[in-house]
Write a protein that holds these residues in place. Structure first.
Motif, mmCIF file in Angstrom:
data_model
loop_
_atom_site.group_PDB
_atom_site.id
_atom_site.type_symbol
_atom_site.label_atom_id
_atom_site.label_comp_id
_atom_site.label_asym_id
_atom_site.label_seq_id
_atom_site.Cartn_x
_atom_site.Cartn_y
_atom_site.Cartn_z
ATOM 1 N N LEU A 35 -0.507 9.891 5.480
ATOM 2 C CA LEU A 35 0.775 9.200 5.604
ATOM 3 C C LEU A 35 0.676 8.055 6.601
ATOM 4 O O LEU A 35 1.225 6.973 6.387
ATOM 5 N N ALA A 36 -0.027 8.293 7.688
ATOM 6 C CA ALA A 36 -0.106 7.280 8.735
ATOM 7 C C ALA A 36 -0.805 6.016 8.257
ATOM 8 O O ALA A 36 -0.452 4.907 8.671
ATOM 9 N N PHE A 37 -1.804 6.167 7.362
ATOM 10 C CA PHE A 37 -2.457 4.957 6.825
ATOM 11 C C PHE A 37 -1.428 4.079 6.153
ATOM 12 O O PHE A 37 -1.410 2.856 6.309
ATOM 13 N N PHE A 38 -0.568 4.733 5.364
ATOM 14 C CA PHE A 38 0.420 3.954 4.617
ATOM 15 C C PHE A 38 1.503 3.407 5.521
ATOM 16 O O PHE A 38 2.074 2.345 5.240
ATOM 17 N N SER A 39 1.799 4.128 6.585
ATOM 18 C CA SER A 39 2.761 3.616 7.561
ATOM 19 C C SER A 39 2.222 2.338 8.184
ATOM 20 O O SER A 39 2.918 1.323 8.289
ATOM 21 N N ALA A 40 0.935 2.369 8.557
ATOM 22 C CA ALA A 40 0.318 1.202 9.177
ATOM 23 C C ALA A 40 0.311 0.008 8.224
ATOM 24 O O ALA A 40 0.662 -1.110 8.593
ATOM 25 N N ALA A 41 -0.088 0.262 6.967
ATOM 26 C CA ALA A 41 -0.137 -0.834 6.004
ATOM 27 C C ALA A 41 1.263 -1.381 5.740
ATOM 28 O O ALA A 41 1.443 -2.587 5.558
ATOM 29 N N SER A 42 2.266 -0.490 5.735
ATOM 30 C CA SER A 42 3.634 -0.943 5.488
ATOM 31 C C SER A 42 4.129 -1.838 6.615
ATOM 32 O O SER A 42 4.938 -2.730 6.381
ATOM 33 N N MET A 43 3.637 -1.593 7.825
ATOM 34 C CA MET A 43 4.012 -2.494 8.913
ATOM 35 C C MET A 43 3.253 -3.807 8.797
ATOM 36 O O MET A 43 3.797 -4.879 9.060
ATOM 37 N N ALA A 44 1.994 -3.722 8.369
ATOM 38 C CA ALA A 44 1.199 -4.950 8.249
ATOM 39 C C ALA A 44 1.837 -5.929 7.273
ATOM 40 O O ALA A 44 1.794 -7.141 7.468
ATOM 41 N N VAL A 45 2.451 -5.411 6.213
ATOM 42 C CA VAL A 45 2.989 -6.303 5.193
ATOM 43 C C VAL A 45 4.221 -7.062 5.688
ATOM 44 O O VAL A 45 4.649 -8.040 5.071
ATOM 45 N N ALA A 46 4.777 -6.613 6.827
ATOM 46 C CA ALA A 46 5.916 -7.341 7.387
ATOM 47 C C ALA A 46 5.504 -8.723 7.858
ATOM 48 O O ALA A 46 6.306 -9.658 7.870
ATOM 49 N N ILE A 47 4.250 -8.868 8.233
ATOM 50 C CA ILE A 47 3.817 -10.147 8.805
ATOM 51 C C ILE A 47 3.825 -11.277 7.780
ATOM 52 O O ILE A 47 4.409 -12.334 8.045
ATOM 53 N N PRO A 48 3.226 -11.104 6.602
ATOM 54 C CA PRO A 48 3.357 -12.197 5.634
ATOM 55 C C PRO A 48 4.816 -12.518 5.295
ATOM 56 O O PRO A 48 5.162 -13.690 5.120
ATOM 57 N N SER A 49 5.675 -11.516 5.209
ATOM 58 C CA SER A 49 7.082 -11.811 4.930
ATOM 59 C C SER A 49 7.688 -12.620 6.060
ATOM 60 O O SER A 49 8.437 -13.570 5.831
ATOM 61 N N ALA A 50 7.335 -12.258 7.292
ATOM 62 C CA ALA A 50 7.867 -12.985 8.441
ATOM 63 C C ALA A 50 7.381 -14.434 8.433
ATOM 64 O O ALA A 50 8.132 -15.354 8.771
ATOM 65 N N ILE A 51 6.129 -14.633 8.017
ATOM 66 C CA ILE A 51 5.590 -15.994 7.961
ATOM 67 C C ILE A 51 6.452 -16.852 7.037
ATOM 68 O O ILE A 51 6.810 -17.986 7.360
ATOM 69 N N GLN A 52 6.813 -16.295 5.896
ATOM 70 C CA GLN A 52 7.625 -17.083 4.970
ATOM 71 C C GLN A 52 8.993 -17.380 5.567
ATOM 72 O O GLN A 52 9.487 -18.513 5.519
ATOM 73 N N VAL A 53 9.630 -16.355 6.158
ATOM 74 C CA VAL A 53 10.969 -16.549 6.730
ATOM 75 C C VAL A 53 10.947 -17.638 7.791
ATOM 76 O O VAL A 53 11.787 -18.550 7.802
ATOM 77 N N PHE A 54 9.970 -17.577 8.684
ATOM 78 C CA PHE A 54 9.957 -18.574 9.750
ATOM 79 C C PHE A 54 9.530 -19.944 9.261
ATOM 80 O O PHE A 54 9.943 -20.969 9.823
ATOM 81 N N SER A 55 8.729 -19.999 8.194
ATOM 82 C CA SER A 55 8.416 -21.314 7.625
ATOM 83 C C SER A 55 9.680 -21.965 7.089
ATOM 84 O O SER A 55 9.879 -23.175 7.228
#
Lengths: 313, 846, 113
Positions: B334-354
């Motif tokens: 479960l923790a692997f997927f928790s970590a990956a789910s947090m990682a995917v926030a970064i590309p989304s944030a990049i788009q929002v701030f762009s």
């Protein structure tokens, strides 16, 4: 049964695991709100501040700082914290004081209290009583489809999957009544598959356990005797009342049904009226459930039957 | 290529000079003229198909929305009796299924079909009839699926249909089979769309439109298509397994015989999580087109946004178990997927701030599209933050399957797709309609929908944490949920009012027009705003910047005057220019088809065949299948025209061929995409085998119960020989030794069929039963998958031989042969892998 | 049969190389942890840690080194080019995800419970 705001709420923790999660929840809510407001403020600034003043926000460096650097810092901290909390849930308090197997059925809960060797101590249904102040271990199984066991006041949820046994720890700080519900869609009246967890002082719990082990009390008066006779001729295919010839296992064990705070899997209070209503019109109360509406009794017979069931304390 | 260094200089003179020859433009218009009246159903022009597609998808949005209004009415009060559980369970299943499969994925594909060719400077998509087929299959299939509601036959298993609930034991009857039918259509449509978009984005761009100058929407659709290629096969396999269990009792999901309900969940969510990014990334691409125009400045951080799209795409494949945090899977996993789910926030944030940075760079015109973008930003960021919350495993243990998740998913899906879609409607309508939509009404629509949305869904965060589970047709009073539910219901009607207002405005103002559209009212910079006709652009421009209309003065005039490439129709038919994948240099002309009955007929009878199979009218289904295949063959026969025309000049001194074979051909590219899809499908089957072995080793045979290894060896040898035969045939064909090539092909067919026969016999003679254990079931499934591919390849081989017989296949005209060859080699590789798995794995591993 | 790769295929694979490392790492750690927990050998001790923990940490180290190497090589070639910039960016994001996923093994003990 006690319906009150908060008895099925994750924000009203009543045990250490639920508290750990609630604490985490408030941190997440606080942090999330702060970040949302900050993003909105920056967006408003970007849109409406004077053009010269917002030039720094139009740079790539700003994007990298806010979208890469800031999240890396925050999320690394969050990940470590939350993984530590995840590791600690269900691990407190040492050996469980009681072990209980809860088996999900379409649309009720079979409950087997286990003895210290893991064998069967006694059977009940739809209500789980536990001693307060100590951990209790539930073994969650299912005989038909996937169900999920959730009592938010005490713990997170865990699925009941055919072919598997999942273990969940419950631990209530103090005596109380907590409501739970099936939280994996299981067809039909899934919405009406609920249960109560009742935490009692350890001495009260021992008393309850002892009485649950004993067979059903005999009928005390003419009305309950009549009710018992009706029960034996109509209900034994599906139901068990230990100490009598009723040994059906298709439906909930009714040996001590009178002692429960609710009936029909947590959806009706337990009194003669609701018992009679359930027997004669269960399909109206919980459409699609596997007990047919036994609309074959006269009013007097129903009264007797309900009196008998109520007497099974 | 330099980064962001501004537009490159144009060549000193434009490719074609004025005046253009008389009749050139009229010929172009005549050639691209669409059919009239009822025969419009045979149209294949991307603008028509795009509009039909968007209209149908929006229809499903409204229908599914009405279902939601019914549900919210029932939930307005506790213990309400407006709807009973039977109807309610059908409604929530259909609402989710229609929204996810018949609205969300089709609508983003639809916007791409409508706009991508124009955005890229192409005249149409590379396979127009394929888009038409995909649309009509979706239309007929989707409508029949929706109609199951009127017969009380709608599925009740929830949009994710978990077994064992959805096996015949607990869901007898054909309702769940209808779901499997409905999904089948979107599977076809999506894969067809993926082929179209990958080839279109990589090979039909205007010259000079390097990958770095491509509009972000094109990047988003490319990423979408690649994700579809790898994600959809998992659900194709899952639905096949469920149907096999329902129809033939093959126990993939039944624990008593070695199956596992979680196998379904893994396959479903391996598709299901990328699915939501498949939906969101194109919408983000639309936002990345609208924001720069509204702000009047180029997008800040173009490369960062492209990185974010690519990053989201690959990380999305590592998140699926976050839908299964409550299933009892080991905590570390479960923790692997928790970590990956947090990682995917970064590309989304990049788009929002762009986007925020782009706003900061300019003065934003606060028109309706911009309002919807702001609504999107608020909603999507909020949804993304609750997404990070539910990525936290212990929190999810409380929130999972409660109304908190309902809130989260609607914030990210409605926020992440529907708001951008409304923005897109208001933004791009002037490019395809005589009138723009009304600004004044638009503000009202925005207000009603935005306020309505938040009133509906924000309280659900609280309702969920207060304990209300999902998918419940009613709830007990007094638990603190009553007022929250009533408020949510009121909000839902506000949304409905906004949508109704929108529909009224569209009905009043939208008038499809190719040549007299409202024009570039926003002063946008990208090519879809060039003046248009049925032929898209009069000439295919050279692009030297990301916003050509901003940076290249006189572009619109020069394109319309025919000064750029291909201002006419040199082959006398429909054409577009094929360019190289990276630098967009002109390579050859693609001859394109005219409208016709084959795609819509094939789609209608394919839909009918599946529908009749679902209601178990097998003979009628077979008849429809035969008709559909006949239509497909009729259609295919016109393909592969060969070098029917000498190379043509397109302007600027460049002469290009009109037909190519080999890796540069668009057909070859399409086959490669199909092979990737097939590989992903087979990989899902391999995963299923290994998963079942992991959880049910007791039903796996010991090494001595397996078929003799000689069988596997013989089958492998036969497969390799058939590949060698086809390779020989290919070489012979290029030496013009046609006779030998065809003989080798026929020999290959024999070898391939023998290989399958040996394989089948090997398994059958052990007495293995597919319904006795999950091991039997998965082995027969792997074999069945291989058999289907063998059958398709054999059919293609006979088709190729027929072409040769008709004189339509030779050394220069060999695309048909090449397609067959490619799929052949894949099928052999798949077969060898299957043999290794079934015959080798249990021998090597204890 | 010789497989032809167009310049596009080679460039696409290069850009994706960091992501491919991430995907392989993810498959390995998830598959290994799942198998070990299902078959019951998760708690065998290796280097003082459980088999799963040491396996995951080992795989993470390898994958991280590979992804960072890809990023470094791309950065060295200069980031004016779209291809090297994107390769470095993808490899950087992949490295972050690899680290976070591996981190979990340090804290979740025992692995299977």
């Amino acid at each position: 049964m006690d319906l009150a705001p908060g008895i099925q709420s994750a924000l009203h923790p009543r045990g250490p695991d639920a508290e750990a999660i609630a604490h985490l929840t408030w941190i997440l809510i606080g942090g999330g709100t702060a970040i949302l407001l900050a993003v909105l403020a920056i967006a408003a600034f970007a849109l409406w501040a004077p053009l010269e003043r917002r030039a720094w926000a139009a740079k790539r460096r700003f994007v990298i700082g806010s979208a890469v650097v800031f999240p890396i810092v925050v999320l690394t901290a969050l990940l470590i914290y939350t993984v530590v909390v995840e590791a600690s849930i269900g691990k407190r308090g040492g050996e469980p004081a009681v072990r209980i197997a809860v088996i999900g059925h379409q649309w009720w809960w079979r409950v087997h209290y286990l003895d210290s060797q893991g064998g069967l101590d006694f059977v009940t249904a739809n209500e789980i009583r536990i001693p307060a102040g100590v951990p209790v271990e539930l073994r969650l199984e299912s005989v038909d489809v996937i169900h999920s066991f959730a009592v938010p006041n005490l713990a997170g949820k865990l699925d009941m999957i055919p072919g598997r046994v999942n273990r969940l720890r419950l631990h209530a700080h103090a005596p109380g009544v907590f409501r739970g519900q099936c939280t994996e869609y299981c067809g039909g009246p899934h919405a009406k598959m609920a249960f109560y967890v009742v935490a009692e002082r350890p001495e009260d719990f021992e008393g309850w356990r002892a009485s649950q082990r004993s067979p059903a009390s005999a009928a005390q008066d003419a009305l309950t005797a009549q009710g018992q006779a009706l029960f034996m001729s109509h209900c034994v295919t599906c139901h068990t009342v230990r100490g009598t010839d009723a040994r059906g296992t298709l439906g909930p064990d009714l040996t001590h049904v009178g002692s429960r705070i609710s009936i029909a899997a947590g959806i009706l209070p337990n009194n003669r009226g609701t018992l009679a209503a359930w027997v004669s019109a269960s399909q109206d109360m919980k459409p699609g459930n596997l007990m047919p509406s036994m609309n074959i009794f006269s009013g007097e017979e129903l009264r007797a039957l309900a009196a008998y069931l109520e007497s099974l304390k | 290529m330099a980064a962001d260094s501004g537009p490159a200089p144009l060549p000193s003179s434009l490719p074609n000079s004025l005046p253009r020859p008389p009749g050139e433009l009229e010929a172009l218009r005549r050639i691209w003229q669409p059919p009239r009246g009822f025969r419009l159903v045979t149209a294949i022009n991307n603008t028509y198909i795009g509009v039909f597609y968007i209209g149908t998808a929006f229809l499903f949005f409204v229908l599914a929305g009405v279902l939601a209004l019914l549900m919210r009415t029932q939930l307005a009060l506790p213990e309400n009796n407006f709807l009973g559980p039977n109807v309610y369970n059908q409604l929530f299943t259909m609402h989710g299924t229609i929204m996810m499969f018949l609205f969300a994925v089709p609508v983003v594909e639809a916007v791409a079909v409508l706009l991508l060719p124009n955005m890229l400077g192409a005249r149409d998509l590379p396979f127009p009839r394929l888009s038409a087929f995909a649309f009509w299959a979706y239309f007929f299939g989707g409508i029949s699926f929706f109609c199951s509601l009127f017969f009380g036959l709608a599925p009740q298993g929830g949009w994710f249909m978990y077994p064992p609930l959805t096996t015949t034991t607990y869901s007898p009857g054909i309702a769940e089979d209808f779901w499997l039918l409905g999904i089948g259509f979107i599977e076809i449509s999506a894969i067809a769309g993926a082929v179209e978009i990958i080839v279109g984005v990589l090979r039909t761009r205007a010259p000079g439109m390097t990958l770095e100058r491509m509009p972000i929407f094109a990047w988003a659709m490319l990423v979408f298509a690649v994700m579809v290629v790898f994600a959809f096969p998992a659900i194709i396999l899952a639905t096949a397994l469920l149907e096999l269990e329902r129809a033939f009792d093959w126990p993939f999901f039944s624990p008593a015989r070695g199956g596992d309900p979680l196998l379904w969940q893994h396959l479903f969510w391996f598709f299901g999580h990328p699915e939501v990014y498949i939906i969101f990334l194109p919408a983000a691409g639309m936002v990345s087109m609208i924001v720069p125009t509204m702000a009047g400045k180029p997008l800040v951080g173009y490369r960062l946004v492209v990185l974010a799209l690519i990053g989201s795409a690959f990380l999305a494949f590592g998140l699926w178990v976050h839908h299964m945090f409550a299933t009892g899977i080991p905590r570390l996993s479960l923790a692997f997927f928790s970590a990956a789910s947090m990682a995917v926030a970064i590309p989304s944030a990049i788009q929002v701030f762009s986007w925020i940075a782009t706003f900061a760079a300019g003065r934003t015109q606060m028109k309706t599209p911009a309002l919807f973008i702001l609504g999107f930003l608020f909603t999507f960021v909020l949804g993304g933050l609750t997404g990070v919350m539910v990525a936290v495993v212990p929190f999810d243990w409380q929130a999972h399957d409660t109304y908190f998740i309902v809130a989260h998913l609607h914030y990210v899906l409605f926020g992440g797709l529907v708001f951008p879609l409304f923005a897109a409607f208001y933004y791009w309508t002037p490019a395809v309609s005589r009138n723009a939509l009304s600004e004044r009404v638009g503000r009202w629509v925005f207000g009603l929908v935005f306020i309505g949305f938040n009133v509906t869904f924000f309280p659900m965060h609280v309702t969920g944490l207060a304990g209300m589970p999902r998918r419940v047709y009613t709830y007990a009073p007094g638990l603190g949920w009553d007022t929250l539910n009533l408020v949510s219901t009121l909000g839902a009607f506000l949304i409905a009012a906004g949508v109704l207002l929108f529909i009224v405005d569209v009905a009043r103002r939208f008038r499809l027009s190719f040549e007299n559209h409202a024009g570039n009212v926003w002063n946008a910079g990208t090519l879809e705003w060039l003046p248009n006709g049925y032929y898209a652009n009069r000439s295919i421009p050279i692009v030297t910047s990301r916003e050509p209309l901003w940076d290249q003065p006189n572009l619109a005039k020069d394109v319309e005057a025919g000064r750029y490439y291909l201002p006419g129709a040199p082959t006398g038919g429909r054409e577009t220019l094929i360019t190289s994948a990276i630098d967009a240099k002109p390579q050859w002309i693609l001859q394109m088809p005219y409208y016709g009955w084959a795609p819509v007929t094939a789609a209608l009878f394919t839909a009918a065949c599946f529908l009749l199979l679902t209601v178990k009218l097998i003979p009628a289904a077979l008849v429809c299948a035969v008709i559909a295949i006949a239509a497909l063959v009729h259609w295919a026969w016109e393909l592969d025209p060969g070098p029917s025309h000498p190379p043509v000049p397109i302007g600027g001194g460049i002469t290009v061929p009109v037909y190519v074979t080999g890796p540069s051909s668009q057909s070859w590219s399409a086959m490669i995409v199909l092979i990737l899809v097939s590989g992903a499908l087979f990989a899902s089957a391999v995963f299923s085998y290994l998963y079942l072995w992991t959880v049910s080793p007791e039903v796996w045979p010991p090494a001595d119960a397996l078929p003799d290894i000689g069988y596997a060896g013989a089958a492998a040898l036969l497969l390799l020989l058939s590949s060698a035969s086809v390779a020989y045939a290919s070489a012979a064909l290029s030496r013009d030794a046609r006779g030998r090539a065809l003989t080798a092909l026929a020999a290959g067919v024999l070898l391939l069929v023998c290989a399958s026969t040996v394989d089948a016999y090997a398994v059958w003679q052990t007495g293995l039963s597919p319904s006795a254990t999950s091991y039997g079931a998965i082995v027969y499934t792997a074999f069945g998958l291989q058999a289907i591919y063998v059958a398709v390849v054999v059919f293609m081989a006979f088709y190729t031989l027929a072409r040769a017989r008709a004189g339509l296949l030779d050394r220069a005209r060999r695309v048909t042969f090449d397609n067959t060859m490619l799929l052949w080699h894949y099928t052999v590789a798949q077969g060898l892998t299957g043999l290794l798995l079934v015959h080798g794995f249990p021998r090597f591993v204890p | 049969m010789i497989v032809h790769t167009t310049p596009f295929t080679r460039i696409a694979l290069r850009i994706w190389s960091g992501a491919i490392i991430w995907a392989i790492h993810f498959t390995v750690i998830y598959g290994f942890a799942a198998l070990a927990c299902a078959r019951g050998y998760a708690d065998l001790k290796v280097l003082g840690m459980s088999l799963v923990t040491s396996g995951v940490l080992g795989a993470t180290t390898l994958a991280l080194v590979a992804a960072l190497a890809i990023a470094r090589r791309a950065l060295r070639s200069g980031v004016e080019s779209f291809e090297t910039w994107m390769t470095a960016g993808v490899a950087g994001l992949a490295s972050l995800a690899i680290v976070w996923e591996g981190l979990a093994a340090w804290f979740i003990l025992p692995s299977c419970g």
